[in-house]
Design a protein around this motif. Structure first.
Motif, mmCIF file in Angstrom:
data_model
loop_
_atom_site.group_PDB
_atom_site.id
_atom_site.type_symbol
_atom_site.label_atom_id
_atom_site.label_comp_id
_atom_site.label_asym_id
_atom_site.label_seq_id
_atom_site.Cartn_x
_atom_site.Cartn_y
_atom_site.Cartn_z
ATOM 1 N N ASP A 1 -44.311 13.945 -4.160
ATOM 2 C CA ASP A 1 -43.852 14.433 -2.841
ATOM 3 C C ASP A 1 -42.791 13.490 -2.282
ATOM 4 O O ASP A 1 -41.790 13.932 -1.726
ATOM 5 C CB ASP A 1 -44.999 14.450 -1.820
ATOM 6 C CG ASP A 1 -45.973 15.609 -2.026
ATOM 7 O OD1 ASP A 1 -45.702 16.482 -2.855
ATOM 8 O OD2 ASP A 1 -47.023 15.596 -1.340
ATOM 9 N N GLU A 2 -43.033 12.189 -2.417
ATOM 10 C CA GLU A 2 -42.082 11.219 -1.847
ATOM 11 C C GLU A 2 -40.717 11.349 -2.529
ATOM 12 O O GLU A 2 -39.681 11.245 -1.872
ATOM 13 C CB GLU A 2 -42.596 9.775 -1.961
ATOM 14 C CG GLU A 2 -44.002 9.491 -1.413
ATOM 15 C CD GLU A 2 -44.220 9.793 0.066
ATOM 16 O OE1 GLU A 2 -43.320 10.355 0.711
ATOM 17 O OE2 GLU A 2 -45.315 9.476 0.565
ATOM 18 N N ALA A 3 -40.728 11.594 -3.825
ATOM 19 C CA ALA A 3 -39.454 11.811 -4.529
ATOM 20 C C ALA A 3 -38.758 13.027 -3.938
ATOM 21 O O ALA A 3 -37.550 13.001 -3.667
ATOM 22 C CB ALA A 3 -39.695 12.015 -6.022
ATOM 23 N N VAL B 1 -49.409 3.687 6.710
ATOM 24 C CA VAL B 1 -47.956 3.798 6.546
ATOM 25 C C VAL B 1 -47.516 5.252 6.687
ATOM 26 O O VAL B 1 -46.574 5.569 7.422
ATOM 27 C CB VAL B 1 -47.509 3.188 5.196
ATOM 28 C CG1 VAL B 1 -46.014 3.383 4.983
ATOM 29 C CG2 VAL B 1 -47.889 1.705 5.146
ATOM 30 N N ASP B 2 -48.211 6.159 6.009
ATOM 31 C CA ASP B 2 -47.864 7.571 6.184
ATOM 32 C C ASP B 2 -48.211 8.020 7.602
ATOM 33 O O ASP B 2 -47.509 8.847 8.186
ATOM 34 C CB ASP B 2 -48.557 8.446 5.138
ATOM 35 C CG ASP B 2 -47.977 8.200 3.744
ATOM 36 O OD1 ASP B 2 -48.445 7.272 3.068
ATOM 37 O OD2 ASP B 2 -47.026 8.902 3.351
ATOM 38 N N GLY B 3 -49.287 7.440 8.158
ATOM 39 C CA GLY B 3 -49.659 7.762 9.544
ATOM 40 C C GLY B 3 -48.559 7.353 10.517
ATOM 41 O O GLY B 3 -48.184 8.115 11.419
ATOM 42 N N GLU C 1 -46.210 17.520 4.410
ATOM 43 C CA GLU C 1 -46.688 16.755 3.253
ATOM 44 C C GLU C 1 -47.192 15.369 3.670
ATOM 45 O O GLU C 1 -48.182 14.886 3.128
ATOM 46 C CB GLU C 1 -45.582 16.680 2.198
ATOM 47 C CG GLU C 1 -45.327 18.066 1.617
ATOM 48 C CD GLU C 1 -44.191 18.146 0.616
ATOM 49 O OE1 GLU C 1 -44.086 19.196 -0.047
ATOM 50 O OE2 GLU C 1 -43.395 17.201 0.486
ATOM 51 N N GLU C 2 -46.537 14.770 4.656
ATOM 52 C CA GLU C 2 -46.991 13.444 5.112
ATOM 53 C C GLU C 2 -48.404 13.531 5.677
ATOM 54 O O GLU C 2 -49.195 12.605 5.562
ATOM 55 C CB GLU C 2 -46.064 12.856 6.182
ATOM 56 C CG GLU C 2 -44.635 12.538 5.762
ATOM 57 C CD GLU C 2 -44.508 11.569 4.606
ATOM 58 O OE1 GLU C 2 -45.526 11.061 4.104
ATOM 59 O OE2 GLU C 2 -43.361 11.335 4.184
ATOM 60 N N SER C 3 -48.692 14.665 6.286
ATOM 61 C CA SER C 3 -50.002 14.822 6.886
ATOM 62 C C SER C 3 -51.089 14.857 5.792
ATOM 63 O O SER C 3 -52.163 14.267 5.940
ATOM 64 C CB SER C 3 -49.935 16.084 7.731
ATOM 65 O OG SER C 3 -51.170 16.586 7.951
ATOM 66 N N PHE C 4 -50.764 15.488 4.666
ATOM 67 C CA PHE C 4 -51.678 15.453 3.516
ATOM 68 C C PHE C 4 -51.843 14.006 3.007
ATOM 69 O O PHE C 4 -52.950 13.568 2.692
ATOM 70 C CB PHE C 4 -51.141 16.391 2.416
ATOM 71 C CG PHE C 4 -51.596 16.091 1.020
ATOM 72 C CD1 PHE C 4 -52.912 16.317 0.641
ATOM 73 C CD2 PHE C 4 -50.707 15.589 0.069
ATOM 74 C CE1 PHE C 4 -53.335 16.036 -0.661
ATOM 75 C CE2 PHE C 4 -51.123 15.310 -1.226
ATOM 76 C CZ PHE C 4 -52.440 15.527 -1.587
ATOM 77 N N HIS C 5 -50.749 13.263 2.970
ATOM 78 C CA HIS C 5 -50.820 11.872 2.488
ATOM 79 C C HIS C 5 -51.716 11.024 3.383
ATOM 80 O O HIS C 5 -52.485 10.199 2.916
ATOM 81 C CB HIS C 5 -49.422 11.226 2.476
ATOM 82 C CG HIS C 5 -48.446 11.942 1.613
ATOM 83 N ND1 HIS C 5 -47.091 11.736 1.685
ATOM 84 C CD2 HIS C 5 -48.629 12.869 0.639
ATOM 85 C CE1 HIS C 5 -46.487 12.511 0.807
ATOM 86 N NE2 HIS C 5 -47.390 13.218 0.173
ATOM 87 N N GLN C 6 -51.585 11.255 4.689
ATOM 88 C CA GLN C 6 -52.363 10.454 5.635
ATOM 89 C C GLN C 6 -53.850 10.737 5.462
ATOM 90 O O GLN C 6 -54.667 9.835 5.419
ATOM 91 C CB GLN C 6 -51.892 10.763 7.066
ATOM 92 C CG GLN C 6 -52.318 9.745 8.102
ATOM 93 C CD GLN C 6 -53.661 10.098 8.733
ATOM 94 O OE1 GLN C 6 -54.190 11.189 8.529
ATOM 95 N NE2 GLN C 6 -54.227 9.162 9.474
HETATM 96 FE FE FE2 Z 1 -45.807 10.129 2.455
#
Ligand code: FE2
Ligand code: FE2
Length: 316
Positions: free
Chosen positions: A75-77, A129-131, A158-163
């Motif tokens: 996802d980050e890529a 960090v994602d938060g 997607e960031e919300s999934f990471h958090q």
């Molecule tokens: Fe992320």
């Protein structure tokens, strides 16, 4: 009134009216430059941010954790690629952007210059960090530059999934064996302060803030966002049964916010200037990736040129 002044006034009026600015619209040179700087800095952060986490893909403790981490790093890529594309709409090439990163002309988030020493760091990064990134980025879904705002909508989901994934890793460790809980606490100890630094310098030391607010690049100041992050995160740490490494952290009934201790700004500036624990390693990894990928770019260019010649001879 000069033509330029008139254009600037019209431009500001469009922003004030909540209109989006699109790539072919007239914009002040400073608006263009600020956006190139901010979007590319963001893109570089996504790409460099893959390194500390990629470090743990082969050592994830279970298949489920490995699949989750792989998806996150991919996802980050993707985030990096949308953002490079958004920056390119402002008239700069991907190649130039990459050179700026590798020569140190462009910055990326200093948090990625810290090492990932244990599996718990993967949990702490996702959670903190994602938060922190989400808090910064949600306001960017309404930023004035269209391509940036649209890229941010998907990125935020997607960031919300990471958090959540990070928090779930922390929860597993915090409720696990004493050794696992200790690992989680140690990761929180190391990542807490650098996460607060992600919001940037204090407002009175942040010269670009006022202009950025006027152009709706930013809708809240660094200090407001940092406070919001602390207010959300402190109860989450309580739920985990972990202690935030700040003896001054305390709910302030009157302010309706948590009070917190002084951030070590010397450390922040040292890392920004390139003297963090992993700055050199990160740039070396990206330089190697660029060199290793050179043959792919050359082959793609050759193929495109060949195809163009073939099409031309067909047309004749
Ligand atoms: Fe992320
Ligand atoms: Fe991201």
């Amino acid at each position: 009134m000069s033509k330029e002044v008139n254009l600037e006034e019209q431009f500001q009026a469009r922003i004030d009216a909540g209109e989006r600015i699109e790539p072919k619209d007239w914009m002040p040179e400073k608006y263009r430059k600020t956006h190139i700087r901010q979007i590319s800095q963001h893109a570089h952060s996504e790409i460099v941010g893959m390194l500390p986490e990629g470090n743990w893909i082969t050592r994830a403790p279970s298949l489920r954790r490995k699949v989750g981490l792989l998806a996150k790093v991919q996802d980050e890529a993707g985030h990096g690629l949308y953002l490079y594309s958004a920056a390119e709409t402002l008239g700069i090439s991907r190649d130039e952007l990459e050179v700026q990163l590798l020569t140190g002309k462009a910055k990326y988030s200093s948090i990625f210059n810290y090492p990932t020493l244990s599996w718990a760091d993967i949990g702490a990064i996702g959670w903190l960090v994602d938060g922190a990134a989400i808090i910064n980025q949600v306001m960017l879904t309404r930023t004035s530059y269209g391509p940036y705002a649209r890229a941010m909508v998907r990125i935020c989901k997607e960031e919300s999934f990471h958090q959540r994934q990070g928090y779930e890793i922390m929860l597993g460790l915090a409720k696990g064996t004493p050794e696992q809980k200790e690992m989680a606490q140690d990761a929180l100890n190391r990542f807490w302060w650098p996460s607060l630094m992600m919001f940037g310098p204090r407002d009175h030391e942040s010269p670009n803030t006022a202009q950025s607010v006027r152009w709706k690049i930013k809708r809240k100041t660094n200090d407001e966002l940092r406070q919001q992050f602390i207010d959300i995160t402190a109860p989450q740490a309580d739920y985990l049964g972990l202690t935030i490494p700040d003896p001054d952290l305390k709910w302030n009934e009157e302010r309706g916010h948590y009070d917190f201790g002084e951030i070590n700004w010397d450390e922040f500036w040292q890392v920004v200037k390139g003297n963090g624990p992993c700055n050199r390693e990160r740039i070396e990894a990206r330089t190697k990736a660029r060199e290793d990928g050179a043959w792919v770019r050359e082959a793609a260019l050759q193929y495109a040129a060949k195809k163009a010649t073939r099409n031309q001879s067909k047309a004749v």
